[in-house]
Design an enzyme around this catalytic site. Structure first.
Site, PDB file in Angstrom:
ATOM      1  N   ASP A 282       0.817  -1.223   0.000  1.00 29.36           N
ATOM      2  CA  ASP A 282       0.000   0.000   0.000  1.00 29.36           C
ATOM      3  C   ASP A 282       0.848   1.270   0.000  1.00 29.36           C
ATOM      4  OD1 ASP A 282      -2.191  -1.617   0.159  1.00 29.36           O
ATOM      5  OD2 ASP A 282      -2.450  -1.372   2.323  1.00 29.36           O
TER       6      ASP A 282
HETATM    7  P1  TAP Z   1       0.759  -3.966   3.104  1.00 27.59           P
HETATM    8  O1  TAP Z   1       0.186  -2.975   2.159  1.00 27.59           O
HETATM    9  O2  TAP Z   1      -0.153  -4.563   4.107  1.00 27.59           O
HETATM   10  O3  TAP Z   1       1.409  -5.114   2.188  1.00 27.59           O
HETATM   11  C1  TAP Z   1       2.209  -6.091   2.736  1.00 27.59           C
HETATM   12  C2  TAP Z   1       2.560  -7.071   1.630  1.00 27.59           C
HETATM   13  O4  TAP Z   1       3.495  -7.980   2.176  1.00 27.59           O
HETATM   14  C3  TAP Z   1       1.393  -7.884   1.133  1.00 27.59           C
HETATM   15  O5  TAP Z   1       0.885  -7.389  -0.077  1.00 27.59           O
HETATM   16  C4  TAP Z   1       1.958  -9.303   1.013  1.00 27.59           C
HETATM   17  O6  TAP Z   1       1.879  -9.711  -0.351  1.00 27.59           O
HETATM   18  C5  TAP Z   1       3.421  -9.147   1.396  1.00 27.59           C
HETATM   19  N1  TAP Z   1       3.885 -10.268   2.209  1.00 27.59           N
HETATM   20  C6  TAP Z   1       3.295 -10.884   3.244  1.00 27.59           C
HETATM   21  N2  TAP Z   1       4.038 -11.863   3.710  1.00 27.59           N
HETATM   22  C7  TAP Z   1       5.152 -11.886   2.946  1.00 27.59           C
HETATM   23  C8  TAP Z   1       6.317 -12.693   2.935  1.00 27.59           C
HETATM   24  N3  TAP Z   1       6.499 -13.709   3.788  1.00 27.59           N
HETATM   25  N4  TAP Z   1       7.272 -12.419   2.021  1.00 27.59           N
HETATM   26  C9  TAP Z   1       7.112 -11.428   1.121  1.00 27.59           C
HETATM   27  N5  TAP Z   1       6.031 -10.632   1.093  1.00 27.59           N
HETATM   28  C10 TAP Z   1       5.063 -10.872   1.996  1.00 27.59           C
HETATM   29  O7  TAP Z   1       1.999  -3.403   3.893  1.00 27.59           O
HETATM   30  P2  TAP Z   1       2.685  -1.974   3.881  1.00 27.59           P
HETATM   31  O8  TAP Z   1       3.024  -1.550   2.504  1.00 27.59           O
HETATM   32  O9  TAP Z   1       3.744  -2.060   4.924  1.00 27.59           O
HETATM   33  O10 TAP Z   1       1.547  -0.982   4.362  1.00 27.59           O
HETATM   34  C11 TAP Z   1       1.030  -1.016   5.657  1.00 27.59           C
HETATM   35  C12 TAP Z   1      -0.472  -0.989   5.624  1.00 27.59           C
HETATM   36  O11 TAP Z   1      -0.954  -1.233   6.964  1.00 27.59           O
HETATM   37  C13 TAP Z   1      -1.011   0.369   5.194  1.00 27.59           C
HETATM   38  O12 TAP Z   1      -2.199   0.192   4.454  1.00 27.59           O
HETATM   39  C14 TAP Z   1      -1.317   1.038   6.538  1.00 27.59           C
HETATM   40  O13 TAP Z   1      -2.318   2.015   6.426  1.00 27.59           O
HETATM   41  C15 TAP Z   1      -1.785  -0.157   7.350  1.00 27.59           C
HETATM   42  N6  TAP Z   1      -1.666   0.056   8.816  1.00 27.59           N
HETATM   43  C16 TAP Z   1      -0.474   0.409   9.341  1.00 27.59           C
HETATM   44  C17 TAP Z   1      -0.375   0.671  10.694  1.00 27.59           C
HETATM   45  C18 TAP Z   1       0.935   1.106  11.263  1.00 27.59           C
HETATM   46  S1  TAP Z   1       0.943   2.001  12.581  1.00 27.59           S
HETATM   47  N7  TAP Z   1       2.044   0.774  10.669  1.00 27.59           N
HETATM   48  C19 TAP Z   1      -1.479   0.525  11.524  1.00 27.59           C
HETATM   49  C20 TAP Z   1      -2.688   0.107  10.954  1.00 27.59           C
HETATM   50  C21 TAP Z   1      -2.760  -0.123   9.593  1.00 27.59           C
HETATM   51  P3  TAP Z   1       1.837 -11.272  -0.718  1.00 27.59           P
HETATM   52  O14 TAP Z   1       0.718 -11.857   0.041  1.00 27.59           O
HETATM   53  O15 TAP Z   1       1.651 -11.289  -2.185  1.00 27.59           O
HETATM   54  O16 TAP Z   1       3.164 -11.851  -0.326  1.00 27.59           O
END
Ligand code: TAP
Length: 479
Positions: free
Chosen positions: A405
């Protein structure tokens, strides 16, 4: 009332100690704002707390009636402090970095219940409650209400993160109305108690309602949004402590409570802003369950280019600057040490390596910083969003590792996208982008990522740790 008058007697000494403690808290907080000074900031704040606690014990002694012996009470204070210190040490030393949000949730909860108990004890120890001043009773009522909500809300947040209860939002009909009515009932009962302080039962009702309300307020929030909730509950625990400070007329507690309350709400706001979501959306939107793995917005169209490790290593070898963009997938794969090893190999070849840190990458504040620090990545190499974005057009390779994201260009232009307006890392502006993830599945927001169809983007499908180790081996093999 604590004499906060700076005169020369022992009371004045306590006043000076509280003032110095407040300064230490504020300086400590300021130092927490950079990675380099944060550990010292913790120590400075802890010194402030020791000073404030010592001054309070001195105050207790000063309040002693002639002939009154406080030794037994002091003994209990030290026994409790000893148990608390041992428990804190044990938890602090044993908790995994990735378990930090759960631990903070528990600590917030303890803070909340402590404020509730202080307020109740102070009310119950009065033989004639009508003698309690109205503002103290109001503060006691609020300490019970906020402390109770914080306690059970934090336990639910802990349980969701720990997987003890489902991370999916638990919704039921008229939930918001029920919650609003319960909150209103609590406020009315606090008002009635202030009007007639002898109605002891009212305080009991507020305790029960506040504890139930804490559960009801947090269960509709999805597990992935728990970090934001924990930050908000942290703020609540500060407010409850400040109220308890008014009950005890303790200036140091009022100041610390206010600082915790303010810093918690600031962090909550920062996280909401970085996700481009309102606090109301986090609290009442019922979003944030674990991603379903299916894109919910229309799929971005185009060709996806898959690269072999060998080809990717050749491109990396030729780079002058590589920017690593870590995300949640790096945390899942525990790939931080492998990433550091790859960076070392690249640097040994004279390639500049930087790390782009998005404020909400991963699932908790500072998630990436903590993991990279654990892998001994020098903090000078960590760049925040504003510092790194202008550098992507001079970057040869942006290496996205399990981030999704936070790199989606749709956030810049797709008005119908749930992430529209969220500040992102402009990795698509780099000459080449490699994305390491297992599939084309979406991340937390559940939306397809346009980046994967960009002509300068190559996918390296697989588990982050395995792929990064593979890249390192390719580079090592090529000499
Ligand atoms: P995300 O958009 O959640 O994407 C993480 C990606 O990691 C997934 O698309 C997944 O794709 C991949 N993944 C998972 N396991 C994996 C593995 N073993 N090896 C390789 N890839 C793997 O993560 P982001 O870019 O860090 O963004 C964070 C999101 O969380 C944002 O939308 C944010 O708003 C939200 N959020 C963050 C927080 C805080 S405080 N950080 C709090 C609440 C919400 P695959 O399944 O294809 O591998």
């Amino acid at each position: 009332m604590v004499p906060f008058v700076l005169n020369s007697d022992a009371y004045g000494l306590v006043g000076y100690a509280y003032l110095l403690a407040a300064v230490l808290f504020i300086v400590g907080l300021k130092m927490l704002s950079t990675i380099k000074s944060a550990p010292k900031g913790n120590i400075v704040s802890a010194l402030g707390m020791v000073l404030a606690a010592g001054a309070t014990l001195l105050l207790v002694n000063l309040h002693a009636e002639p002939g009154q012996d406080f030794t037994a009470s002091l003994l209990w204070v030290f026994v409790a402090a000893g148990i608390g210190t041992a428990a804190g040490l044990g938890l602090g030393l044993s908790v995994q970095m990735t378990g930090m949000p759960q631990m903070v949730a528990l600590l917030n909860g303890f803070g909340g219940i402590a404020s509730l108990l202080i307020a109740c004890a102070d009310y119950l120890r009065q033989t004639d409650p009508t003698l309690i001043e109205s503002h103290i009773l109001t503060a006691a009522g609020l300490a019970v209400l906020i402390g109770g909500v914080t306690f059970t809300g934090s336990l639910v947040a802990f349980s969701k993160l720990q997987g003890i209860v489902t991370g999916s939002p638990i919704l039921f009909p008229m939930q918001k109305i029920v919650n609003a009515l319960m909150l209103l009932a609590c406020v009315v009962m606090v008002g009635m108690l202030v009007a007639n302080p002898k109605q002891e039962a009212l305080l009991g009702f507020v305790v029960v309602l506040a504890l139930v309300l804490g559960v009801l307020l947090v269960i509709p929030i999805g597990g992935a949004d728990m970090p934001v909730v924990i930050s908000l509950l942290n703020s609540y625990s500060g407010l409850a402590a400040a109220m308890a400070g008014f009950v005890l007329s303790n200036m140091a507690l009022i100041i610390t409570g206010a600082l915790v309350g303010a810093s918690g709400i600031i962090l909550t706001q920062i996280m909401c802003k970085a996700m481009n979501r309102s606090l109301a959306n986090v609290l009442f939107g019922g979003v944030g369950a674990a991603p379903t793995g299916k894109a919910t917005s229309g799929p971005a169209k185009g060709i996806v280019r898959e690269f072999s490790l060998e080809d990717a290593a050749i491109v990396l070898e030729a780079a002058r600057q590589v920017v690593v963009v870590p995300g949640y997938g790096m945390a899942v794969a525990q790939a931080q040490h492998s990433v550091k090893e790859l960076a070392d190999v690249l640097e040994a070849r004279g390639i500049t390596v930087k790390y782009a840190i998005h404020p909400v990458a991963g699932r908790m504040p500072g998630h990436m910083n903590v993991l990279l620090a654990e892998a001994s990545v020098p903090y000078e190499q960590l760049c925040d969003l504003d510092a790194i974005n202008p550098q992507f057009d001079q970057t040869d390779v942006a290496l996205v590792i399990g981030a999704n994201d936070v790199t989606n260009p749709a956030a810049r232009h797709a008005k119908d996208s749930p992430i529209y307006g969220m500040p992102i890392l402009d990795v698509d502006k780099a000459r080449t982008v490699f994305v390491v993830k297992r599939s084309l599945n979406p991340g937390f927001a559940g939306v397809d990522n346009e980046l994967y169809y960009a002509p300068n983007c190559g996918m390296l499908f697989g588990d982050a740790k395995k792929v990064v180790n593979g890249l390192t081996n390719e580079l090592k093999d090529s000499g």
